[in-house]
Design a protein around this motif. Structure first.
Motif, PDB file in Angstrom:
ATOM      1  N   GLU A 159      -9.481   5.976   2.952  1.00  0.00           N
ATOM      2  CA  GLU A 159      -8.568   5.056   3.649  1.00  0.00           C
ATOM      3  C   GLU A 159      -8.798   5.058   5.157  1.00  0.00           C
ATOM      4  O   GLU A 159      -8.360   4.145   5.865  1.00  0.00           O
ATOM      5  CB  GLU A 159      -7.109   5.402   3.338  1.00  0.00           C
ATOM      6  N   ASN A 164      -9.486  -1.751   2.102  1.00  0.00           N
ATOM      7  CA  ASN A 164      -8.681  -1.914   0.878  1.00  0.00           C
ATOM      8  C   ASN A 164      -8.906  -0.710  -0.049  1.00  0.00           C
ATOM      9  O   ASN A 164      -9.530  -0.830  -1.109  1.00  0.00           O
ATOM     10  CB  ASN A 164      -9.063  -3.216   0.164  1.00  0.00           C
ATOM     11  N   ASP A 166      -6.876   1.051  -1.951  1.00  0.00           N
ATOM     12  CA  ASP A 166      -5.847   1.325  -2.964  1.00  0.00           C
ATOM     13  C   ASP A 166      -6.442   1.902  -4.249  1.00  0.00           C
ATOM     14  O   ASP A 166      -5.883   2.844  -4.844  1.00  0.00           O
ATOM     15  CB  ASP A 166      -5.081   0.036  -3.298  1.00  0.00           C
ATOM     16  N   GLU A 207       1.214   9.713  -0.286  1.00  0.00           N
ATOM     17  CA  GLU A 207       0.971   8.448   0.399  1.00  0.00           C
ATOM     18  C   GLU A 207      -0.244   8.588   1.315  1.00  0.00           C
ATOM     19  O   GLU A 207      -0.586   9.687   1.753  1.00  0.00           O
ATOM     20  CB  GLU A 207       2.187   8.047   1.264  1.00  0.00           C
ATOM     21  N   ARG A 215      -5.181  -4.560   7.276  1.00  0.00           N
ATOM     22  CA  ARG A 215      -4.024  -3.828   6.740  1.00  0.00           C
ATOM     23  C   ARG A 215      -3.802  -2.491   7.451  1.00  0.00           C
ATOM     24  O   ARG A 215      -3.049  -1.653   6.975  1.00  0.00           O
ATOM     25  CB  ARG A 215      -4.219  -3.593   5.242  1.00  0.00           C
ATOM     26  N   GLU A 218      -0.788   0.169   7.112  1.00  0.00           N
ATOM     27  CA  GLU A 218      -0.039   0.025   5.858  1.00  0.00           C
ATOM     28  C   GLU A 218      -0.109   1.325   5.059  1.00  0.00           C
ATOM     29  O   GLU A 218      -1.170   1.956   4.961  1.00  0.00           O
ATOM     30  CB  GLU A 218      -0.617  -1.129   5.044  1.00  0.00           C
ATOM     31  N   ILE A 220       0.018   3.285   1.503  1.00  0.00           N
ATOM     32  CA  ILE A 220      -0.237   3.032   0.083  1.00  0.00           C
ATOM     33  C   ILE A 220       0.080   4.292  -0.726  1.00  0.00           C
ATOM     34  O   ILE A 220      -0.025   5.412  -0.217  1.00  0.00           O
ATOM     35  CB  ILE A 220      -1.698   2.599  -0.171  1.00  0.00           C
TER      36      ILE A 220
END
Length: 372
Positions: A159, A164, A166, A207, A215, A218, A220
């Motif tokens: 990350e 992205n 996720d 998290e 993003r 953000e 996740i």
């Protein structure tokens, strides 16, 4: 020598650039078509590569001039795309893993066997000079009988750089399934198949915060273990210890070390095709860097497909489906053992792939074979 293998690519994401660069220098491969769910991405690739058509996925699978489908889709779609291509009489080669689960992967191999087509799968890094030079050292007896190996991949998390990330923290992700194919494929190539595994796993955070891209900032969720340890028992009795982590910060451990009764090897990063192999033998004063002695020189992604094209009909490619299936079962079983706390036997087996002699490319190897 035969005609070039005509290849169509499904999936035009970031990884395709590495394949395209190598296809341009491999005479055994002719790229004829590309497809993507986003037509504009396929059109962009076709515009930059002479003689390549942008098609829909269904058009590419049905195309008469496509011999092999290179599957660069997301892992969840690997089996679906492969099965459609096989049903159309195409050979297939996929990015790792072979499929999302061993159940899906088994169906791919069974369908290919029934259709009489070939299956290959990344990583083909095991065909480069790094892993192959290490394998030759083992096969030549430089360390004596292998006793054990360690394989270590540590990073604080994708990350930090991936816009992205996720998927990496959900079921089907994690460090083992993401990076493990490189390490386990190398271990099987060096030491042979695995007969049982024991695993343990954990995660330190629930998290993660995205560190780049649109993003950035953000948060996740983490719903999958992000630190995995496994012990692999090889058929020859050697024991490999595997550490794959998205939690730890840094390590000074070698990517892979192989220990034998008379010496030890430091093996380069299995995510790369080359790198130094170092040897320390009993009674020596220091490590010695071995000369490059095996493997495809200056290789890269796509050499596994050229190697498949040079493989005699009916023989298993070096970066073949059986190896990829065995590696996937090993990884799945490590995670199963981590959940249950029990040792898990491995049901599949695979011969060590044939070694790669020191040569420029699969094309050059074919010339040598014809001239012999």
């Amino acid at each position: 020598m035969g005609k070039p293998l005509k290849v169509g690519i499904i999936g035009c994401g970031a990884i395709i650039a590495q394949y395209l660069a190598n296809f341009r220098r491999l005479d055994a491969i002719e790229l004829v078509a590309v497809a993507d769910l986003d037509p504009s991405r396929a059109q962009a690739v076709a515009a930059g590569y002479d003689g390549v058509r942008a098609l829909t996925v269904d058009e590419l699978i049905a195309a008469d001039d496509v011999d092999l489908v290179l599957n660069l889709t997301i892992p969840a779609a690997h089996a679906e795309v492969a099965l459609k291509a096989i049903a159309a009489g195409k050979s297939v080669y996929g990015e790792k893993p072979l499929a999302a689960t061993t159940g899906e992967a088994r169906r791919v191999l069974e369908a290919a066997r029934a259709a009489g087509v070939a299956v290959g799968c990344a990583p083909d890094t095991v065909l480069g000079t790094g892993i192959q030079t290490a394998r030759k050292a083992i096969d030549d007896g430089l360390i004596g009988s292998p006793i054990s190996a360690t394989a270590t991949m540590v990073t604080p998390g994708h990350e930090r750089w991936h816009p992205n990330p996720d998927f990496y923290y959900q079921p089907g992700g994690g460090p083992l399934l993401d990076m493990g194919p490189y390490y386990v494929s190398a271990l099987v190539s060096l030491l042979g198949p695995v007969v049982s595994v024991t695993g343990a796993a954990s995660h330190t955070r629930t998290e993660r915060t995205i560190g780049s891209g649109p993003r950035e900032g953000e948060v996740i969720p983490v719903n999958f273990d992000s630190h995995v340890t496994g012990i692999l028992v090889h058929a020859n009795g050697a024991l490999s210890t595997l550490v794959m982590s998205f939690d730890a910060v840094k390590t000074r451990s070698s990517n892979i070390e192989i220990h034998g009764e008379r010496g030890s090897l430091v093996v380069p990063d299995p995510n790369h095709f080359d790198g130094d192999v170092e040897l320390f033998t009993l009674g020596a004063d220091s490590w010695k860097t071995l000369p490059v002695s095996a493997g495809y020189v200056d290789s890269g992604r796509g050499f596994g497909i050229a190697d498949l094209a040079a493989t005699p009909e009916g023989a298993e490619p070096r970066a073949g489906g059986r190896l990829a299936y065995h590696v996937l079962e090993v990884m799945e079983s490590v995670l199963e053992s981590a959940r249950t706390g029990a040792m898990v036997p491995i049901q599949s087996t695979v011969p060590r792939p044939e070694p790669v002699p020191l040569t420029a490319s699969p094309d050059a190897a074919r010339v040598q074979e014809v001239s012999a």
